[in-house]
Write an enzyme that holds these catalytic residues in place. Structure first.
Site, mmCIF file in Angstrom:
data_model
loop_
_atom_site.group_PDB
_atom_site.id
_atom_site.type_symbol
_atom_site.label_atom_id
_atom_site.label_comp_id
_atom_site.label_asym_id
_atom_site.label_seq_id
_atom_site.Cartn_x
_atom_site.Cartn_y
_atom_site.Cartn_z
ATOM 1 N N LYS A 144 92.523 -47.389 -42.251
ATOM 2 C CA LYS A 144 91.961 -47.347 -43.249
ATOM 3 C C LYS A 144 90.952 -46.239 -42.150
ATOM 4 O O LYS A 144 89.324 -46.724 -42.355
ATOM 5 C CB LYS A 144 91.570 -48.151 -43.730
ATOM 6 C CG LYS A 144 90.667 -47.717 -45.106
ATOM 7 C CD LYS A 144 90.261 -49.080 -46.101
ATOM 8 C CE LYS A 144 89.460 -48.583 -47.793
ATOM 9 N NZ LYS A 144 90.800 -47.728 -47.898
ATOM 10 N N GLU A 176 100.624 -40.382 -51.359
ATOM 11 C CA GLU A 176 99.309 -41.826 -52.309
ATOM 12 C C GLU A 176 98.551 -39.947 -52.770
ATOM 13 O O GLU A 176 98.714 -39.073 -53.294
ATOM 14 C CB GLU A 176 98.601 -42.237 -51.613
ATOM 15 C CG GLU A 176 97.991 -41.506 -50.077
ATOM 16 C CD GLU A 176 97.616 -43.217 -49.474
ATOM 17 O OE1 GLU A 176 97.520 -43.759 -49.345
ATOM 18 O OE2 GLU A 176 97.268 -42.417 -48.059
#
Length: 285
Positions: A144, A176
């Site tokens: 992340k 995604e």
């Protein structure tokens, strides 16, 4: 406080807190982050988010300046200072402050940032609009990282086209969204991309999968194509601030709407988990 900012021990309103010029985030985007919602001044799924945060930092050899328990206590204490019942809770760590140089001191102490502001969760019954875009990001999407420019560009493009989110795909295989996970329902089966290096392991998606198991809904974690997405019974988008939204349109073509009963079961289960965890905080204003 109506909104809170924290940097390396300093607390204030966002417009009051300053950051050193030499923080490596300015030159390299050198850091990782995590985020969730707060309900009734409780940080939702705190342990899950901290685990992912520390894993991301470890993958990039970034030294978080406090241990996991201490950070959890800090986030909870900071959240208690902000007015309201529902909040967006965001935190990041940068590698530290030093003169610009690609090579870094491995013993450098990271700089912790926190931002907390009021938030309203989107009505899960309100459908969303999506567009698609070739996924040209790097191959470390499981970390992340703060390097979000491709997602920024994709989100802006969606906004300018009147859509809510962008679905990324690599050669026709769905990965995604720009800042969410996307899954599908087909013939009663919940299908979602596996947790590899092409996507971020979504905590909301993980808990939605757990809800499917509790409900007796079959789960398949495998890659699926744009064609499968367009033919799906339901298209589901999840993030840490919106747990289970459904799409009605992708690239201007209507999708989903064929298995609302199963979708509703999943939505009810994830909302109930949130309400139980936060002490029955109102999910929407």
């Amino acid at each position: 406080m109506k909104e809170l900012a924290y940097y390396d021990g300093t607390i204030g309103m966002p417009e009051e807190v300053t950051v050193p010029f030499n923080d490596r985030v300015h030159f390299f985007g050198d850091g990782v982050y995590d985020a969730t919602v707060g309900g009734n001044h409780r940080v939702y799924l705190l342990d899950d988010h901290l685990d992912r945060f520390y894993s991301s930092a470890k993958a990039l050899d970034i030294r978080i300046p406090m241990d996991k328990k201490e950070l959890g206590t800090l986030l909870t204490e900071l959240l208690s200072r902000v007015e309201g019942d529902t909040h967006f809770v965001y935190w990041q760590v940068t590698r530290g402050a030093a003169s610009r140089n690609h090579v870094y001191d491995p013993n450098m102490k990271g700089k912790l940032w926190v931002m907390i502001r009021p938030n309203t969760l989107r009505d899960p019954d309100s459908p969303i609009q999506l567009i698609t875009k070739e996924d040209t990001r790097f191959y470390h999407c499981n970390i992340k990282t703060l390097n979000l420019l491709p997602s920024v560009v994709a989100s802006q493009e969606a906004s300018e086209k009147g859509a809510d989110e962008t679905i990324f795909h690599r050669g026709g295989t769905v990965t995604e969204c720009a800042h969410s996970n996307v899954s599908i329902l087909k013939d009663g089966v919940f299908i979602s991309h596996p947790n590899d290096n092409l996507i971020l392991r979504g905590i909301s998606k993980t808990h939605m999968i757990q809800a499917c198991y509790r409900l007796g809904i079959q789960v398949m974690e495998r890659a699926f194509t744009l064609g499968e997405l367009m033919e799906a019974d339901e298209v589901i988008v999840t993030s840490s601030s919106n747990f289970c939204l459904h799409a009605e349109c992708v690239d201007g073509v209507r999708v989903g709407g064929k298995d609302r009963d199963t979708l509703q079961m999943i939505q009810d289960a994830v909302i109930e988990e949130y309400l139980d965890y936060t002490g029955k905080a109102g999910i929407m204003d």
